[in-house]
Enzyme design. Sequence first.
Site, mmCIF file in Angstrom:
data_model
loop_
_atom_site.group_PDB
_atom_site.id
_atom_site.type_symbol
_atom_site.label_atom_id
_atom_site.label_comp_id
_atom_site.label_asym_id
_atom_site.label_seq_id
_atom_site.Cartn_x
_atom_site.Cartn_y
_atom_site.Cartn_z
ATOM 1 N N SER A 3 4.637 28.483 84.920
ATOM 2 C CA SER A 3 4.391 28.201 83.491
ATOM 3 C C SER A 3 3.736 29.384 82.778
ATOM 4 O O SER A 3 3.397 29.302 81.610
ATOM 5 C CB SER A 3 3.504 26.965 83.356
ATOM 6 O OG SER A 3 2.325 27.110 84.131
ATOM 7 N N ASN A 39 -5.663 20.523 87.768
ATOM 8 C CA ASN A 39 -5.323 19.358 86.932
ATOM 9 C C ASN A 39 -6.344 19.121 85.820
ATOM 10 O O ASN A 39 -5.982 18.901 84.666
ATOM 11 C CB ASN A 39 -5.180 18.099 87.793
ATOM 12 C CG ASN A 39 -4.017 18.217 88.765
ATOM 13 O OD1 ASN A 39 -3.238 19.164 88.687
ATOM 14 N ND2 ASN A 39 -3.903 17.274 89.677
ATOM 15 N N THR A 77 13.595 6.037 40.033
ATOM 16 C CA THR A 77 13.824 5.175 41.205
ATOM 17 C C THR A 77 15.324 5.274 41.448
ATOM 18 O O THR A 77 16.102 5.409 40.488
ATOM 19 C CB THR A 77 13.428 3.703 40.953
ATOM 20 O OG1 THR A 77 14.235 3.197 39.892
ATOM 21 C CG2 THR A 77 11.955 3.561 40.575
ATOM 22 N N HIS A 78 15.738 5.239 42.698
ATOM 23 C CA HIS A 78 17.165 5.417 43.056
ATOM 24 C C HIS A 78 17.723 6.733 42.514
ATOM 25 O O HIS A 78 18.917 6.839 42.259
ATOM 26 C CB HIS A 78 18.027 4.258 42.539
ATOM 27 C CG HIS A 78 17.447 2.903 42.808
ATOM 28 N ND1 HIS A 78 17.681 2.210 43.978
ATOM 29 C CD2 HIS A 78 16.617 2.123 42.073
ATOM 30 C CE1 HIS A 78 17.028 1.054 43.944
ATOM 31 N NE2 HIS A 78 16.361 0.977 42.799
ATOM 32 N N SER A 107 22.707 35.484 47.461
ATOM 33 C CA SER A 107 23.915 35.258 48.243
ATOM 34 C C SER A 107 24.579 36.602 48.490
ATOM 35 O O SER A 107 24.531 37.495 47.641
ATOM 36 C CB SER A 107 24.852 34.336 47.458
ATOM 37 O OG SER A 107 26.177 34.528 47.891
ATOM 38 N N LYS A 154 23.584 33.979 42.355
ATOM 39 C CA LYS A 154 22.826 32.970 43.081
ATOM 40 C C LYS A 154 21.364 33.324 43.341
ATOM 41 O O LYS A 154 21.027 34.466 43.597
ATOM 42 C CB LYS A 154 23.483 32.714 44.447
ATOM 43 C CG LYS A 154 24.827 32.056 44.331
ATOM 44 C CD LYS A 154 24.698 30.571 44.198
ATOM 45 C CE LYS A 154 24.988 29.960 45.535
ATOM 46 N NZ LYS A 154 24.811 28.535 45.520
ATOM 47 N N ASN A 201 18.802 31.154 45.620
ATOM 48 C CA ASN A 201 18.773 29.913 46.408
ATOM 49 C C ASN A 201 17.364 29.549 46.880
ATOM 50 O O ASN A 201 16.575 30.428 47.214
ATOM 51 C CB ASN A 201 19.666 30.066 47.646
ATOM 52 C CG ASN A 201 21.120 30.294 47.277
ATOM 53 O OD1 ASN A 201 21.588 29.765 46.271
ATOM 54 N ND2 ASN A 201 21.807 31.096 48.063
ATOM 55 N N GLU A 208 14.465 24.677 51.634
ATOM 56 C CA GLU A 208 15.471 24.115 52.549
ATOM 57 C C GLU A 208 15.034 24.265 54.006
ATOM 58 O O GLU A 208 15.233 23.370 54.833
ATOM 59 C CB GLU A 208 16.824 24.806 52.327
ATOM 60 C CG GLU A 208 17.467 24.421 51.006
ATOM 61 C CD GLU A 208 18.642 25.311 50.627
ATOM 62 O OE1 GLU A 208 19.213 25.983 51.516
ATOM 63 O OE2 GLU A 208 18.985 25.354 49.436
ATOM 64 N N TYR A 229 -1.870 12.965 87.727
ATOM 65 C CA TYR A 229 -1.108 14.137 87.285
ATOM 66 C C TYR A 229 0.245 14.213 87.975
ATOM 67 O O TYR A 229 0.383 13.937 89.165
ATOM 68 C CB TYR A 229 -1.890 15.430 87.577
ATOM 69 C CG TYR A 229 -1.112 16.668 87.175
ATOM 70 C CD1 TYR A 229 -1.131 17.114 85.868
ATOM 71 C CD2 TYR A 229 -0.312 17.350 88.089
ATOM 72 C CE1 TYR A 229 -0.389 18.217 85.477
ATOM 73 C CE2 TYR A 229 0.435 18.456 87.707
ATOM 74 C CZ TYR A 229 0.392 18.885 86.398
ATOM 75 O OH TYR A 229 1.139 19.972 86.019
ATOM 76 N N GLN A 259 3.661 19.386 82.586
ATOM 77 C CA GLN A 259 3.714 20.799 82.200
ATOM 78 C C GLN A 259 4.637 20.978 80.978
ATOM 79 O O GLN A 259 4.519 21.955 80.246
ATOM 80 C CB GLN A 259 4.222 21.623 83.385
ATOM 81 C CG GLN A 259 4.323 23.101 83.131
ATOM 82 C CD GLN A 259 4.501 23.880 84.431
ATOM 83 O OE1 GLN A 259 3.611 23.974 85.238
ATOM 84 N NE2 GLN A 259 5.691 24.418 84.634
ATOM 85 N N LYS A 308 3.764 21.663 76.890
ATOM 86 C CA LYS A 308 3.270 22.867 76.219
ATOM 87 C C LYS A 308 4.219 23.532 75.243
ATOM 88 O O LYS A 308 3.890 23.679 74.056
ATOM 89 C CB LYS A 308 2.805 23.875 77.264
ATOM 90 C CG LYS A 308 1.574 23.367 77.970
ATOM 91 C CD LYS A 308 1.084 24.256 79.065
ATOM 92 C CE LYS A 308 0.103 23.458 79.899
ATOM 93 N NZ LYS A 308 0.725 22.277 80.572
#
Length: 462
Positions: free
Chosen positions: A23, A110, A155-156, A277, A283, A285, A290, A317, A322, A325
């Site tokens: 590890s 451990n 709403t919606h 772009s 553009k 963006n 996003e 354990y 492990q 992590k």
Amino acid sequence: MAQLWGGRFTKETDQLVYNFNASISFDQKFYRQDIRGSIAHVTMLAATGILTEDEKHQIIDGLHGILEDVTSGKLAITSEYEDIHSFVEANLIDRIGDVGKKLHTGRSRNDQVALDMRLYTRDELLEVRELIFELLRELHKLMKENVETYMPGFTHLQKAQPVTFAHHVGAYMEMFKRDYGRLTDIYHRMNYCPLGAGALAGTTYPLDRDMTAQLLGFDGPTLNSMDSVADRDYVIEMLSAFATIMMHLSRFSEEIIIWNSNEYQFVELDDAYSTGSSIMPQKKNPDIAELVRGKTGRVYGALMSLLTTMKGIPLAYNKDMQEDKELTFDAIDTVKGCISLFTGMISSMKLNQAVMKKSAMNGFTNATDAADYLVNHGVPFRDAHGIIGQIVLYCIDKNISLEEMSLEEYKAISPVFEQDIYEAISLETCVGKRNTIGAPGKTAMEQVIAVNEAFLKSIEEA
Ligand code: ARG
């Protein structure tokens, strides 16, 4: 391959097995925590007479030397060692000789890894909480500046009733305040020290677990040695809180993407937080928003992954653990990056107040207030709803707004209408009269802003 456990074995570990098991490539991230835990352990071993003062000093000097050399880059952490614990111990023995072999007295990897992970996540959790605090401060500022910045509430995703930008931002303020509180709660629940649990059953040495807990800034020792080495609840809770933070950031990002679109133009993102772009020169963006929205999936993934890893593990354990992590480290980096960038993005974003206001005035967002006007003049709400419905239809047909209807037109539909209808349905009235606590009216907003101000101050002064 430098291993701590060769004695019982007659064959070398196969290289593939070694690599699969090791590890060090990721747990080297907590070399500081590992060394800090060892220093506390050794300090306690000397205080209880298990080590001599001289041995303690030699070991602590050696550990400080390793810490300095790793931090300065003089000593590289390499895959020659199985994990960070082996790396530190082997280096200590190289440095100070046989005394170094006493470091691991009354300890197991451990409880050591349980401690390291707790120390590491505890620090990171506080850093994330600090970033949330900075975001809260920015949101608070936006609220104070925009108590009279009108915009439609939806709403919606259909225009519903007019609100203000302060009110809309205030919704996120509440969400991130809860996130802040969640992190604090988790901190208090996780802040107990597993060191001294040994492999699973404690040790026969007279360890002073209260002392190590105190040295490491914990509220006390954990109370069951098996649970101490097998518990990853605090990581799961933290990932769950992170997932919720990301969900909030993602919803806000989605709104900013919509508001920044050519159709809405409520806001304009700063050039520094937008990208172009390669083919379409016009553009600009909203990539950052996003990406924040997109990276939410990654953090949810970390939470689901760890929940699934933990679900079938018998006490105590097991090596499965492990796997806690890499995904946690990734989630931490992701959340920290997203909160910081998001804060920068909204603090540099420009508001198109005129466009927002105009949009709030279209789409019959004042229809409820027109119905309330009738109610205030004695018409039962259900009838008022019907009358205004009829009026909306009439307006759609003529392509005009409620404000643009003449009083004669109003009266033709219901004689109850008088000149004061125009005041009653103005944007300022619709928003300004909503002053129950939590509503967008100025008085109500100022009350909430004062509560938030006190909340932020209490954190600053704590
Ligand atoms: N690398 C291990 C982990 O991350 C450390 C604990 C090893 N303990 C053991 N019994 N093999 O969980």
